[in-house]
Motif scaffolding. Structure first.
Motif, PDB file in Angstrom:
ATOM      1  N   TYR A 168     -32.170  48.765  29.134  1.00  0.00           N
ATOM      2  CA  TYR A 168     -30.833  49.944  29.873  1.00  0.00           C
ATOM      3  C   TYR A 168     -29.975  49.886  30.546  1.00  0.00           C
ATOM      4  O   TYR A 168     -29.174  51.158  30.396  1.00  0.00           O
ATOM      5  CB  TYR A 168     -32.525  50.637  30.024  1.00  0.00           C
ATOM      6  CG  TYR A 168     -33.277  51.365  29.471  1.00  0.00           C
ATOM      7  CD1 TYR A 168     -32.946  52.599  28.821  1.00  0.00           C
ATOM      8  CD2 TYR A 168     -34.328  51.404  29.283  1.00  0.00           C
ATOM      9  CE1 TYR A 168     -34.600  53.076  27.254  1.00  0.00           C
ATOM     10  CE2 TYR A 168     -35.259  51.785  28.732  1.00  0.00           C
ATOM     11  CZ  TYR A 168     -35.338  52.315  27.397  1.00  0.00           C
ATOM     12  OH  TYR A 168     -36.298  52.732  26.034  1.00  0.00           O
TER      13      TYR A 168
ATOM     14  N   THR B  51     -25.692  50.219  28.771  1.00  0.00           N
ATOM     15  CA  THR B  51     -25.207  51.711  28.081  1.00  0.00           C
ATOM     16  C   THR B  51     -24.752  50.942  26.234  1.00  0.00           C
ATOM     17  O   THR B  51     -24.923  52.108  25.216  1.00  0.00           O
ATOM     18  CB  THR B  51     -25.264  52.313  28.083  1.00  0.00           C
ATOM     19  OG1 THR B  51     -23.813  52.395  28.491  1.00  0.00           O
ATOM     20  CG2 THR B  51     -26.112  52.445  29.541  1.00  0.00           C
TER      21      THR B  51
ATOM     22  N   SER C  41     -28.166  55.869  26.721  1.00  0.00           N
ATOM     23  CA  SER C  41     -28.346  54.979  28.292  1.00  0.00           C
ATOM     24  C   SER C  41     -29.310  55.950  28.945  1.00  0.00           C
ATOM     25  O   SER C  41     -29.846  54.954  29.320  1.00  0.00           O
ATOM     26  CB  SER C  41     -27.224  56.266  29.443  1.00  0.00           C
ATOM     27  OG  SER C  41     -27.585  57.047  29.422  1.00  0.00           O
ATOM     28  N   ASP C  42     -30.707  56.712  28.595  1.00  0.00           N
ATOM     29  CA  ASP C  42     -31.904  57.121  28.545  1.00  0.00           C
ATOM     30  C   ASP C  42     -33.033  57.500  27.667  1.00  0.00           C
ATOM     31  O   ASP C  42     -33.478  57.774  27.780  1.00  0.00           O
ATOM     32  CB  ASP C  42     -31.670  58.303  29.655  1.00  0.00           C
ATOM     33  CG  ASP C  42     -30.969  59.244  28.642  1.00  0.00           C
ATOM     34  OD1 ASP C  42     -30.558  59.381  27.773  1.00  0.00           O
ATOM     35  OD2 ASP C  42     -30.513  60.385  29.862  1.00  0.00           O
TER      36      ASP C  42
ATOM     37  N   ARG D  33     -33.229  58.007  34.603  1.00  0.00           N
ATOM     38  CA  ARG D  33     -32.245  56.883  35.040  1.00  0.00           C
ATOM     39  C   ARG D  33     -32.310  56.652  36.359  1.00  0.00           C
ATOM     40  O   ARG D  33     -31.892  55.079  36.593  1.00  0.00           O
ATOM     41  CB  ARG D  33     -30.977  57.411  33.732  1.00  0.00           C
ATOM     42  CG  ARG D  33     -30.375  56.667  34.522  1.00  0.00           C
ATOM     43  CD  ARG D  33     -28.970  56.181  32.603  1.00  0.00           C
ATOM     44  NE  ARG D  33     -28.075  55.346  32.792  1.00  0.00           N
ATOM     45  CZ  ARG D  33     -28.530  54.554  32.224  1.00  0.00           C
ATOM     46  NH1 ARG D  33     -29.915  53.920  31.268  1.00  0.00           N
ATOM     47  NH2 ARG D  33     -27.904  53.053  32.553  1.00  0.00           N
TER      48      ARG D  33
ATOM     49  N   GLU E 141     -29.903  52.240  39.378  1.00  0.00           N
ATOM     50  CA  GLU E 141     -30.377  52.574  37.978  1.00  0.00           C
ATOM     51  C   GLU E 141     -30.383  51.305  37.246  1.00  0.00           C
ATOM     52  O   GLU E 141     -30.458  50.637  38.008  1.00  0.00           O
ATOM     53  CB  GLU E 141     -28.596  53.096  37.494  1.00  0.00           C
ATOM     54  CG  GLU E 141     -28.641  54.120  37.451  1.00  0.00           C
ATOM     55  CD  GLU E 141     -27.114  54.788  37.115  1.00  0.00           C
ATOM     56  OE1 GLU E 141     -26.812  54.413  35.775  1.00  0.00           O
ATOM     57  OE2 GLU E 141     -26.338  56.245  36.978  1.00  0.00           O
TER      58      GLU E 141
END
Length: 95
Positions: A15, A18, A24-25, A31, A37
Motif C-alpha cells: 500500500y 501506489t 491506493s486504498d 488509508r 499513511e
C-alpha cells in the motif's frame, strides 16, 4: 517476526507504493490514520527467538519458516532492520 508482522510488512510495502498496486486504498479500512499513511511506517528494529530468522533483514525473515502467512507482496524493499535474537519467555530472569 511472525505471521502478523509478515502481513503488516507486506501491507506497508504493497500500500505504500501506489504505482505498483494500481490502487491506493482497496483492501484498507483507513488509508490515513491521523497524519500517517503506509509509506510513513519504518521498521527500525526486529527481534525473534528462531535462529532461522536471526541475522536476516526483516523483509527476508518474514518469509522464513515457520511463518505460513499468505504472500501477497513478494518483492519487499529491504528494511535495514537486521533481526536480533530475543530473549525466550522461558528464560529465567537475571538477578
Amino acid at each position: 517476526m511472525g505471521n502478523c508482522f509478515s502481513s503488516l510488512l507486506q501491507g506497508i510495502n504493497f500500500y505504500g507504493d501506489t504505482s505498483r498496486n494500481g490502487s491506493s486504498d482497496v483492501g484498507l479500512m483507513h488509508r490515513r490514520i491521523g497524519p500517517y499513511e503506509p509509506q510513513d511506517i519504518e521498521v527500525v528494529a526486529a527481534f525473534d527467538i528462531d535462529r532461522r530468522k536471526v541475522g536476516l533483514d526483516a523483509a527476508e525473515a518474514i518469509f522464513a519458516r515457520p511463518n505460513c502467512t499468505k504472500v501477497f507482496c513478494k518483492n519487499l524493499k529491504p528494511t535495514g532492520a537486521i533481526v536480533m535474537m530475543a530473549a525466550s519467555s522461558t528464560a529465567s530472569p537475571s538477578t
